[in-house]
Design a protein around this motif. Structure first.
Motif, PDB file in Angstrom:
ATOM      1  N   PRO A 163       0.810  -1.230   0.000  1.00 34.90           N
ATOM      2  CA  PRO A 163       0.000   0.000   0.000  1.00 34.90           C
ATOM      3  C   PRO A 163       0.838   1.273   0.000  1.00 34.90           C
ATOM      4  O   PRO A 163       2.040   1.247   0.242  1.00 34.90           O
ATOM      5  N   GLN A 164       0.130   2.382  -0.268  1.00 31.01           N
ATOM      6  CA  GLN A 164       0.771   3.700  -0.339  1.00 31.01           C
ATOM      7  C   GLN A 164       1.374   4.080   1.007  1.00 31.01           C
ATOM      8  O   GLN A 164       2.474   4.589   1.085  1.00 31.01           O
ATOM      9  N   GLU A 165       0.607   3.831   2.085  1.00 31.28           N
ATOM     10  CA  GLU A 165       1.105   4.177   3.422  1.00 31.28           C
ATOM     11  C   GLU A 165       1.443   2.892   4.154  1.00 31.28           C
ATOM     12  O   GLU A 165       0.575   2.066   4.395  1.00 31.28           O
ATOM     13  N   PRO A 166       2.729   2.705   4.499  1.00 35.91           N
ATOM     14  CA  PRO A 166       3.110   1.455   5.174  1.00 35.91           C
ATOM     15  C   PRO A 166       2.530   1.416   6.583  1.00 35.91           C
ATOM     16  O   PRO A 166       2.753   2.335   7.364  1.00 35.91           O
ATOM     17  N   VAL A 167       1.752   0.383   6.889  1.00 37.17           N
ATOM     18  CA  VAL A 167       1.142   0.267   8.217  1.00 37.17           C
ATOM     19  C   VAL A 167       1.730  -0.930   8.930  1.00 37.17           C
ATOM     20  O   VAL A 167       1.716  -2.039   8.404  1.00 37.17           O
ATOM     21  N   LEU A 168       2.258  -0.678  10.131  1.00 37.68           N
ATOM     22  CA  LEU A 168       2.754  -1.773  10.962  1.00 37.68           C
ATOM     23  C   LEU A 168       1.955  -1.780  12.261  1.00 37.68           C
ATOM     24  O   LEU A 168       1.442  -0.742  12.675  1.00 37.68           O
ATOM     25  N   PHE A 169       1.882  -2.960  12.896  1.00 35.93           N
ATOM     26  CA  PHE A 169       1.146  -3.078  14.158  1.00 35.93           C
ATOM     27  C   PHE A 169       2.136  -3.337  15.274  1.00 35.93           C
ATOM     28  O   PHE A 169       3.192  -3.910  15.040  1.00 35.93           O
ATOM     29  N   SER A 170       1.782  -2.913  16.503  1.00 28.07           N
ATOM     30  CA  SER A 170       2.715  -3.177  17.594  1.00 28.07           C
ATOM     31  C   SER A 170       2.725  -4.677  17.838  1.00 28.07           C
ATOM     32  O   SER A 170       1.685  -5.327  17.862  1.00 28.07           O
ATOM     33  N   GLY A 171       3.899  -5.204  18.013  1.00 25.70           N
ATOM     34  CA  GLY A 171       4.076  -6.657  18.136  1.00 25.70           C
ATOM     35  C   GLY A 171       5.426  -6.974  17.515  1.00 25.70           C
ATOM     36  O   GLY A 171       6.193  -6.078  17.185  1.00 25.70           O
ATOM     37  N   THR A 172       5.720  -8.232  17.332  1.00 28.40           N
ATOM     38  CA  THR A 172       7.030  -8.588  16.786  1.00 28.40           C
ATOM     39  C   THR A 172       7.042  -8.354  15.272  1.00 28.40           C
ATOM     40  O   THR A 172       5.990  -8.279  14.633  1.00 28.40           O
ATOM     41  N   LEU A 173       8.245  -8.261  14.754  1.00 30.17           N
ATOM     42  CA  LEU A 173       8.417  -8.092  13.305  1.00 30.17           C
ATOM     43  C   LEU A 173       7.846  -9.319  12.588  1.00 30.17           C
ATOM     44  O   LEU A 173       7.196  -9.197  11.549  1.00 30.17           O
ATOM     45  N   ARG A 174       8.061 -10.496  13.189  1.00 34.68           N
ATOM     46  CA  ARG A 174       7.584 -11.736  12.567  1.00 34.68           C
ATOM     47  C   ARG A 174       6.054 -11.720  12.461  1.00 34.68           C
ATOM     48  O   ARG A 174       5.489 -12.106  11.449  1.00 34.68           O
ATOM     49  N   MET A 175       5.390 -11.255  13.533  1.00 32.56           N
ATOM     50  CA  MET A 175       3.924 -11.175  13.514  1.00 32.56           C
ATOM     51  C   MET A 175       3.464 -10.217  12.413  1.00 32.56           C
ATOM     52  O   MET A 175       2.463 -10.459  11.746  1.00 32.56           O
ATOM     53  N   ASN A 176       4.206  -9.142  12.214  1.00 28.63           N
ATOM     54  CA  ASN A 176       3.830  -8.169  11.186  1.00 28.63           C
ATOM     55  C   ASN A 176       3.978  -8.740   9.777  1.00 28.63           C
ATOM     56  O   ASN A 176       3.295  -8.297   8.853  1.00 28.63           O
ATOM     57  N   LEU A 177       4.866  -9.727   9.635  1.00 33.48           N
ATOM     58  CA  LEU A 177       5.063 -10.339   8.313  1.00 33.48           C
ATOM     59  C   LEU A 177       4.109 -11.517   8.103  1.00 33.48           C
ATOM     60  O   LEU A 177       3.604 -11.733   7.012  1.00 33.48           O
ATOM     61  N   LEU A 199      14.113 -11.672  14.687  1.00 34.31           N
ATOM     62  CA  LEU A 199      12.732 -11.646  14.167  1.00 34.31           C
ATOM     63  C   LEU A 199      11.725 -11.230  15.247  1.00 34.31           C
ATOM     64  O   LEU A 199      10.611 -10.826  14.937  1.00 34.31           O
ATOM     65  N   GLU A 200      12.129 -11.360  16.505  1.00 32.53           N
ATOM     66  CA  GLU A 200      11.225 -10.994  17.605  1.00 32.53           C
ATOM     67  C   GLU A 200      11.345  -9.504  17.949  1.00 32.53           C
ATOM     68  O   GLU A 200      10.877  -9.074  18.995  1.00 32.53           O
ATOM     69  N   LEU A 201      11.978  -8.744  17.071  1.00 31.20           N
ATOM     70  CA  LEU A 201      12.122  -7.293  17.275  1.00 31.20           C
ATOM     71  C   LEU A 201      10.738  -6.676  17.491  1.00 31.20           C
ATOM     72  O   LEU A 201       9.830  -6.860  16.686  1.00 31.20           O
ATOM     73  N   GLU A 202      10.595  -5.977  18.623  1.00 30.47           N
ATOM     74  CA  GLU A 202       9.294  -5.373  18.948  1.00 30.47           C
ATOM     75  C   GLU A 202       9.086  -4.105  18.115  1.00 30.47           C
ATOM     76  O   GLU A 202       9.911  -3.195  18.177  1.00 30.47           O
ATOM     77  N   CYS A 203       8.015  -4.072  17.346  1.00 29.24           N
ATOM     78  CA  CYS A 203       7.665  -2.847  16.618  1.00 29.24           C
ATOM     79  C   CYS A 203       6.740  -2.035  17.534  1.00 29.24           C
ATOM     80  O   CYS A 203       5.795  -2.587  18.086  1.00 29.24           O
ATOM     81  N   SER A 204       7.016  -0.739  17.664  1.00 29.54           N
ATOM     82  CA  SER A 204       6.138   0.073  18.523  1.00 29.54           C
ATOM     83  C   SER A 204       4.863   0.400  17.753  1.00 29.54           C
ATOM     84  O   SER A 204       4.716   0.030  16.589  1.00 29.54           O
ATOM     85  N   GLU A 205       3.947   1.103  18.405  1.00 36.77           N
ATOM     86  CA  GLU A 205       2.646   1.402  17.800  1.00 36.77           C
ATOM     87  C   GLU A 205       2.844   2.129  16.476  1.00 36.77           C
ATOM     88  O   GLU A 205       3.532   3.133  16.397  1.00 36.77           O
ATOM     89  N   GLY A 206       2.263   1.573  15.411  1.00 34.25           N
ATOM     90  CA  GLY A 206       2.395   2.188  14.087  1.00 34.25           C
ATOM     91  C   GLY A 206       3.789   2.025  13.494  1.00 34.25           C
ATOM     92  O   GLY A 206       4.123   2.642  12.487  1.00 34.25           O
ATOM     93  N   GLY A 207       4.626   1.188  14.128  1.00 35.70           N
ATOM     94  CA  GLY A 207       5.999   0.979  13.630  1.00 35.70           C
ATOM     95  C   GLY A 207       6.863   2.217  13.772  1.00 35.70           C
ATOM     96  O   GLY A 207       7.775   2.453  12.982  1.00 35.70           O
ATOM     97  N   GLU A 208       6.586   3.017  14.817  1.00 32.06           N
ATOM     98  CA  GLU A 208       7.291   4.299  14.988  1.00 32.06           C
ATOM     99  C   GLU A 208       8.797   4.135  15.141  1.00 32.06           C
ATOM    100  O   GLU A 208       9.544   5.064  14.898  1.00 32.06           O
ATOM    101  N   ASN A 209       9.253   2.951  15.612  1.00 33.71           N
ATOM    102  CA  ASN A 209      10.699   2.796  15.817  1.00 33.71           C
ATOM    103  C   ASN A 209      11.443   2.361  14.548  1.00 33.71           C
ATOM    104  O   ASN A 209      12.621   2.059  14.587  1.00 33.71           O
ATOM    105  N   LEU A 210      10.718   2.325  13.412  1.00 29.60           N
ATOM    106  CA  LEU A 210      11.377   2.104  12.116  1.00 29.60           C
ATOM    107  C   LEU A 210      11.156   3.352  11.272  1.00 29.60           C
ATOM    108  O   LEU A 210      10.138   4.032  11.429  1.00 29.60           O
TER     109      LEU A 210
END
Length: 1466
Positions: A1309-1323, A1354-1365
């Motif tokens: 998508p145009q705007e990348p959306v990530l959810f808080s949780g692990t990177l693996r869960m987001n994939l 792979l268990e890297l925690e993504c913050s809300e909205g993937g703010e830490n990337l």
């Protein structure tokens, strides 16, 4: 008194009680009666004068009313002293009078002067109606009634006429004047000069209301009538009282919090003095000591709250104390003693009846004043806490933001602030309940003072201790569970918030099931905790309900068995019983108070932790004019996102000369955005210096748009200047967009800019910066989201050397290399360091990394175009006011809503609960009737024969009541859990099945409100309201039954009283419900605005708009309180009127008992009156619970409303499921396809017909708003066809299930959306793929190096909205998702807009190799990415303009040729 009165008698019981014509002795009439009002006024005056001195409301002009009151006061003084001088005259005539004739006129005269002084002093201090003087005149008149009657009787009895004519005359003048003063004190003075009443057209009538009106809440009647006649609207609400507004409340609380923090800071400084004491301590012990000291140093938010709101609350506590004391008067006045005495005069019985009525009335007025003070304190608490949290959220560091997500902070505002508000109502019960228990036990002891044996006292104490210890254990367990419950609730709201923010992505990927499961897992934990707490509550309810009965049983049983001569008569039993009934209320309330305190303590800790977070250092960036003369400088700067994190930017040295344009370039994640954040002061400065000269304007990488009009978004609080505004629109290429927006620049933009395209949002963000006319411009990649020709236009007209910003200092983060030759300097970032810096030519000469990069990616020099041709963009017919305005259902909360809740609980279970409550009341009535019979034994001397039988049956009935209470509580707990599960489940199911258009037009705050506040009400508030409602309802019914059985004549009164009750109730309910609805509607904007603010804090801070946003939040809170305040007053208004009916029941029950004295046994009189005394409390609570039930059932209605919104097509259609390997080829065909966003809007795509063979690569281009994104949404059926169809590999997509379709397509998508949780869960949320497959796709998406360097891999925690990337890294995660799914059809929606050219090139090569045999649709801004595609589709105004190979299209010299020429590709 002998010295004062001489020969006059002070007291004579033959004159007062044992006579048919009672009177008070002369000495009593001359001393106690006139002195009582005087003592009252002299005692209260000092405090009252001090209060007036501190609360000056302004000056009132002298009025006729004021003059009359003053003159009458002086005449009263003259009248009193006439008596005094008359006594002196008589003395001179040798007619000696006792001293009382001198003392009383002197005291009363002095008091009249004091009253006259107060009349004038109040006028000067702006008091319109005096409570102190009203009470004084009332007591004066009441005390003068007895002499008034006595004097008339004496004249009638003695034929000689009046003995002392002067005193006779002066007394009647005195009586007449005090009566006139009392009547005049009911009227109001005019408002003070320049008060808000004069200036505010819709001021609250409470400000000008008189004392009586305030005591009875009569001033509210006008709104009650208005609400009864027609539904209330916002314009009908009164302005909020100044002292309740956020403007005063929040600064007051924050000042106290600052004092608290400064105390702690001082304590911390004093800390090191104690250090030498720990020299010989081991490191482990020292750590423990230090941790303990850290705990101590935490500033206490509770102390700040107490100092800010405590004094006002204490006034309410004083009322509560008074009410508690008056409560115990009525049991002492019971008519049993009167009934037993056959020769007692009737007037004595009537006097007792009216005294009971009077004390009940007084109790009612005082109780409701107490409630008013408590509720207003709660209201101010909420305003203060919300204001404090909002202000804090604007200044917390990024590190603190990680620990408190938007959902959690919204929870602090909604649930935790609400908890404090609820607690204030009951808080006084914490000391009041023990006081009432002690007083009740004292009076019980008094009742049986002569014969109460020691075992009875011991037994009673043991019963209480057992109950208290049980409750204590329950409270400890309850606290533990509550902490867990709050944590689960936070997790659920946080996840829900993210799901709603990324709902589009979930739908596109068909991930709803996985996320729904996650929510349901958290919800299950929440319900498990709720079940435990419900069972604990049921246990404590049983303990507290049984306590009074157990005490009564042990008292009576021990009393009659310990000594054969002890006889249980009616007086002992029923006075004791009415005292036990008084005990019942504090005992019932204590568990509620304890649970409220437990909940509030959890909330307090959470709020305190949030308010104690670190704040950004406003001094980290030096905003003063720096000496170097540069626009911005960074010297030896090292920055990180959190204090303990490793540096993100290291050893940065940047100097940007005043008025120059600096471009910042580099790979994804190299620190470009971090550099901009550092310049804004958003990062932790570990070392170095930053200085910026002048004001700042900031354009973030992801545009932040407010839910306001387009014009307001651009002006951003600055004054509107027509000429300047038009130039800004023109420069930012927004003029054509205004033509297609239905309201032009007055079009309301939805939440997060939902009704603007990505490019439009970015241009609005840029226009805001340009309009702000700042000194330094920080532009974080604003050109990536717009088309190439628009980017060129914006660079030329705004950013570039000849743009509107020439002469301003500009720092531009960019990936567009075509603009680099025109900038003054270029800064190259590599891994958080400055690699190179210099002009374009200098860097080329250096032949470093930058030169290499340029040689690879600059295709050819930009071709200057004489004019950028703007084709008129496609007409998006959007509603001007897009956000659906809340529908106020003005009809009654229909029976249907109650039925819905009953269905959720279970219809049979609901009936069974009511049946259990009925049985519980029946056993209570049975026990009391049995007691009545038992006490009658005393009259017939058959006490000893049946003692064991009497005690046994009484015990059996009482214990069965306790067991039934427990059973009903347990059953209610089961029902509540069932209802909570069902209602949440249906809401969640519906929201996951709701079409995307609903989320586009509904603010997220409103949906979150359903999941947070309304579900909280259904989980916790509604069940306890139902429990209390059923309890009070059955208590009221049983009272009526008992009184009618005792005195059948009472049935005559019930009809009229019930009619009045129902009339008042209906009158009130209409108004109260509308107020509750208005309050609900005005609550959502507080949270929506807050969520919006949190996401845009960096923009708000950069523009220095903190104060304006704080003001906006305060206004929204005040708007909400404006409807909440009349709501609480309506409860008081109703309470006073309903309790008056209850007091009438007491009066009639007593009067009928007096009338039927000869026929009634003392036992029945005792039973009837003791039940009548309870009815006021029952009716009062029944009204409150009815009102609360009506208010809280609205939550069910709101949840139900959102559980029944229109749903999209089914996820799976069983008989139309495509084969597992579908689509085998990837052929896509559009057949005469048309689509619109919503019913009633224009078509966005018209009659599209095209065929794409499997494996073809199709580029989709067009001007902003041409329908590019809409076309891709149609493939996924986020938009349903208005006409025609889409066929994929011979399957019509409109016939199959949505998940069958969406799981076989992939979109980046145009705007990348990530959810808080692990990177693996987001994939891979369904965990379908192995770790090897995940690592492989990370390698292909160029993220492997980044992920490998992380400790948690792979268990890297993504913050809300993937703010830490970074945004670029998020885009690469989305690419990895696509690679993992690897479907036959891939859609790229401007997927590489946020990455640099090199990464873009890598992505394109990955797509070419990995999706070689797939059909690819790409919406492109960078035309070079699609130049090697099979075909290019050019859309214009929702129709196909051109469709051919890129080479052919350039040769045709049409629209595509023009775009390619702009981008330097033709």
């Amino acid at each position: 008194m002998k010295h004062l009165c001489g020969n006059l008698t002070f007291w004579d019981s033959n004159l007062t009680k044992h006579t048919d014509l009672p009177d008070l002795p002369a000495c009593f009439q001359l001393s106690v009666l006139p002195w009582s009002p005087c003592i009252y006024l002299w005692l209260t005056s000092p405090f009252y004068i001090l209060y007036l001195k501190r609360n000056n409301r302004g000056y009132i002009m002298m009025s006729i009313l004021n003059r009359i009151k003053t003159v009458l006061g002086l005449i009263l003084w003259i009248v009193c002293w006439t008596d005094l001088f008359s006594s002196f005259h008589e003395m001179s005539q040798n007619q000696s009078k006792p001293p009382i004739y001198f003392v009383t006129p002197l005291i009363v005269g002095m008091t009249m002067l004091l009253a006259t002084f107060l009349i004038q002093y109040e006028r000067l201090k702006g008091v319109q109606s005096s409570g102190v003087l009203f009470i004084f005149w009332t007591i004066s008149v009441l005390c003068a009634i007895v002499p008034f009657r006595s004097k008339i009787i004496s004249v009638l009895c003695f034929q000689n006429g009046v003995e002392d004519k002067l005193r006779f005359t002066t007394f009647y003048i005195y009586f007449g004047l005090t009566l006139i003063q009392l009547i005049l004190s009911c009227f109001n003075e005019k408002p003070p000069l320049f008060s808000s009443v004069v200036t505010d057209p819709n001021s609250c009538p409470e400000i000008t209301a008189g004392f009586l009106s305030k005591m009875t809440f009569w001033w509210f009647t006008s709104m009650a009538i208005k609400g009864y006649k027609s539904p209330l609207e916002n314009k009908d609400l009164w302005s909020l009282n100044k002292q309740d507004s956020s403007e005063l409340v929040v600064p007051n609380l924050l000042n106290e919090w600052e004092v608290e923090k400064s105390k702690q800071a001082a304590f911390r400084k004093a800390g090191p003095d104690a250090e030498p004491n720990h020299v010989s301590v081991s490191p482990e012990e020292e750590e423990v000591l230090l941790s303990k000291r850290k705990e101590v140093r935490q500033p206490s938010f509770l102390r700040a709250l107490l100092r800010a709101f405590g004094p006002y609350f204490l006034i309410g506590s004083a009322f509560k104390l008074l009410q508690d004391l008056i409560t115990f008067v009525n049991p002492q006045l019971m008519l049993i003693d009167f009934t037993k005495q056959s020769n007692a005069p009737l007037w004595w019985g009537y006097s007792l009846a009216f005294m009971m009525f009077g004390t009940s009335l007084l109790q009612t007025l005082i109780l409701h004043q107490h409630f008013q003070y408590c509720f207003v304190t709660g209201m101010r608490l909420r305003s203060g806490i919300i204001g404090a949290i909002y202000r804090k959220s604007l200044v917390i560091t990024n590190e603190a933001k990680r620990s408190s997500t938007v959902g959690e902070v919204v929870n602090l505002m909604s649930v935790d602030a609400q908890r404090f508000m609820d607690l204030t109502t009951f808080l006084n019960m914490l000391w009041s309940a023990p006081l009432q228990i002690i007083l009740a036990l004292f009076f019980l002891w008094r009742v049986q003072i002569c014969t109460l044996p020691l075992p009875s006292v011991v037994q009673r104490i043991i019963v209480f201790i057992q109950n208290v210890s049980l409750i204590k254990c329950v409270a400890v367990l309850f606290l533990k569970e509550m902490v867990n419950h709050m944590k689960h609730k936070d997790d659920r709201i946080k996840l829900m918030n993210e799901i709603l923010n990324g709902i589009k992505v979930l739908k596109l990927y068909a991930w709803e099931v996985s996320f729904k499961e996650k929510i349901l897992q958290i919800r299950q934990k929440e319900l498990t905790v709720l079940r435990k707490t419900a069972y604990l509550s049921a246990l404590s309810t049983m303990a507290w309900t049984s306590a009074p009965f157990m005490v009564a049983l042990t008292t009576f049983a021990v009393y009659v068995t310990v000594d054969e001569s002890n006889v249980l008569d009616a007086e002992k039993a029923f006075v004791s019983l009415s005292l036990f009934n008084i005990l019942r209320f504090p005992l019932n309330m204590l568990p509620q108070v304890i649970s409220s305190i437990v909940q509030a303590s959890v909330s307090l800790k959470r709020i305190q932790d949030f308010l104690s977070h670190d704040e950004l250092d406003p001094e980290s960036v030096d905003r003063r004019n720096n000496a170097s003369g540069n626009g911005a400088d960074v010297v030896n700067g090292t920055f990180s996102w959190a204090k303990q994190d490793q540096a993100t930017l290291d050893n940065i040295n940047v100097m940007v000369p005043q008025g120059s344009l600096l471009a910042v370039v580099g790979h994804v994640g190299c620190g470009k955005t971090s550099l901009v954040s550092a310049l804004l002061g958003e990062m932790e400065k570990q070392e170095g210096q930053i200085s910026i000269r002048g004001s700042v304007a900031y354009v973030p990488q992801q545009a932040w748009i407010q839910n306001a009009t387009l014009r307001d978004n651009i002006l951003f609080g600055r004054p509107y200047v027509e000429q300047k505004y038009r130039c800004v629109l023109e420069a930012c290429a927004l003029t054509p967009d205004l033509e297609v927006l239905p309201g032009g620049d007055q079009t309301e933009i939805g939440e997060k800019g939902i009704n603007l395209s990505g490019g439009q949002r970015q241009r609005v963000s840029l226009a805001r910066a340009l309009y702000s006319d700042a000194d330094v411009y920080l532009l974080d990649d604003p050109l990536s989201a717009v088309d190439a020709h628009v980017a060129k236009h914006i660079f030329d007209k705004v950013i570039g050397p000849e743009g509107a910003l020439k002469g301003k200092t500009r720092i531009l983060v960019t990936h567009g290399i075509s603009f680099l030759p025109q900038v003054d300097n270029i800064l190259v970032m590599v891994d958080g360091r400055v690699s190179e810096m210099g002009s374009y030519q200098d860097l080329l000469k250096q032949n470093g990394a930058f030169a290499e990069f340029l040689r690879n990616y600059s295709l050819e020099d930009i071709i200057e175009d004489d004019e950028v041709t703007e084709s008129p963009t496609e007409k998006k017919e959007l509603k001007c006011f897009l956000v659906m305005s809340c529908v106020l259902c003005v009809l009654q909360v229909k029976f249907k809503v109650y039925w819905e809740y009953a269905k959720a609980v279970g219809p049979f279970l609901s009936l069974f609960i009511c049946f259990l409550y009925g049985c519980q009341s029946a056993s209570a009535i049975g026990a009391n009737f049995w007691l009545s019979e038992w006490t009658n034994d005393a009259q017939h001397n058959r006490t000893q024969d049946q003692v064991s039988m009497r005690v046994g049956v009484y015990a059996a009935l009482g214990i069965s009541q306790g067991v039934l209470v427990m059973f009903s509580s347990f059953t209610l707990a089961l029902g509540k859990i069932q209802a909570a599960r069902k209602l949440h489940q249906t809401l969640l199911d519906n929201k996951f099945h709701t079409p995307q258009s609903f989320f586009d037009t509904t603010p997220i705050g409103r949906i979150i409100n359903r999941f947070s506040k309304d579900i909280y009400v259904i989980d916790e508030v509604l069940p306890s309201t139902i429990l209390m409602f059923l309890g009070t309802f059955f208590a009221s019914v049983s009272t009526m039954i008992v009184i009618i059985c005792s005195t059948p004549i009472f049935a005559l009164v019930i009809g009229p009283l019930a009619l009045i009750y129902v009339f008042v109730q209906r009158f009130y309910v209409a108004t109260s419900r509308q107020l509750k609805r208005l309050e609900s509607v005005s609550r959502s904007p507080i949270y929506s605005h807050f969520s919006e603010t949190i996401t845009g804090t960096s923009v708000i801070r950069a523009y220095g708009r903190n104060a304006a946003f704080v003001l906006m939040s305060d206004m929204k809170v005040d708007e909400n309180q404006k409807s909440y305040y009349p709501g609480i007053v309506s409860n008081r208004w109703l309470g006073v009127r309903i309790e008056f009916i209850g007091n009438c029941i007491v009066l009639f029950a007593a009067l009928f008992a007096v009338i039927g004295k000869d026929k009634l046994s003392p036992g029945l009189v005792g039973l009837s009156v003791s039940y009548a005394l309870q009815v006021t409390m029952s009716l009062n609570w029944m009204v409150r619970m009815t009102s609360d039930l009506e208010s809280n059932i609205v939550a069910v209605e709101r949840v139900k409303e959102y559980s029944e919104t229109q749903t999209e097509a089914p996820w799976i259609v069983k008989d139309k499921q495509p084969p597992p390997d579908w689509p085998p080829k990837g052929d896509v065909e559009f057949v005469d396809y048309s689509v619109r966003y919503r019913e009633g809007l224009d078509l966005v795509l018209r009659n599209i017909s095209l065929k794409v063979k499997g494996g073809e690569k199709i580029g989709i281009v067009g001007r902003t708003g041409a329908g590019k994104s809409s076309m891709t949404l149609c493939l996924f059926r986020l938009l349903e066809a208005a006409d025609g169809e889409i066929v994929i590999d011979e399957v019509k997509i409109s016939e199959i299930g949505l998940h069958d379709l969406r799981s076989k397509l992939t979109i980046i998508p145009q705007e990348p959306v990530l959810f808080s949780g692990t990177l693996r869960m987001n994939l891979d949320p369904f965990e379908k793929y192995s770790d090897e497959e995940v690592w492989k796709v990370l390698e292909l998406s160029h993220l492997k190096k980044f992920v490998s360097n992380q400790t948690s891999k792979l268990e890297l925690e993504c913050s809300e909205g993937g703010e830490n990337l970074s945004v670029g890294q998020r885009q690469l995660v989305c690419l990895a998702r696509a690679l993992l799914r690897k479907t036959r059809i891939l859609v790229l929606d401007e997927a590489t807009a946020a990455v640099d050219l090199e990464t873009d090139d890598l992505i394109q090569s990955t797509i070419r190799t990995q999706f070689e045999d797939c059909t690819v649709f790409t919406i492109a801004h960078r035309l070079n990415t699609i130049m090697d595609y099979t075909r290019v589709l050019v859309l214009d105004k929702g129709q196909i303009a051109e469709f051919d190979t890129p080479t052919n299209l350039i040769a045709q010299k049409g629209i595509f040729y023009g775009m390619a020429k702009d981008a330097g590709l033709a």
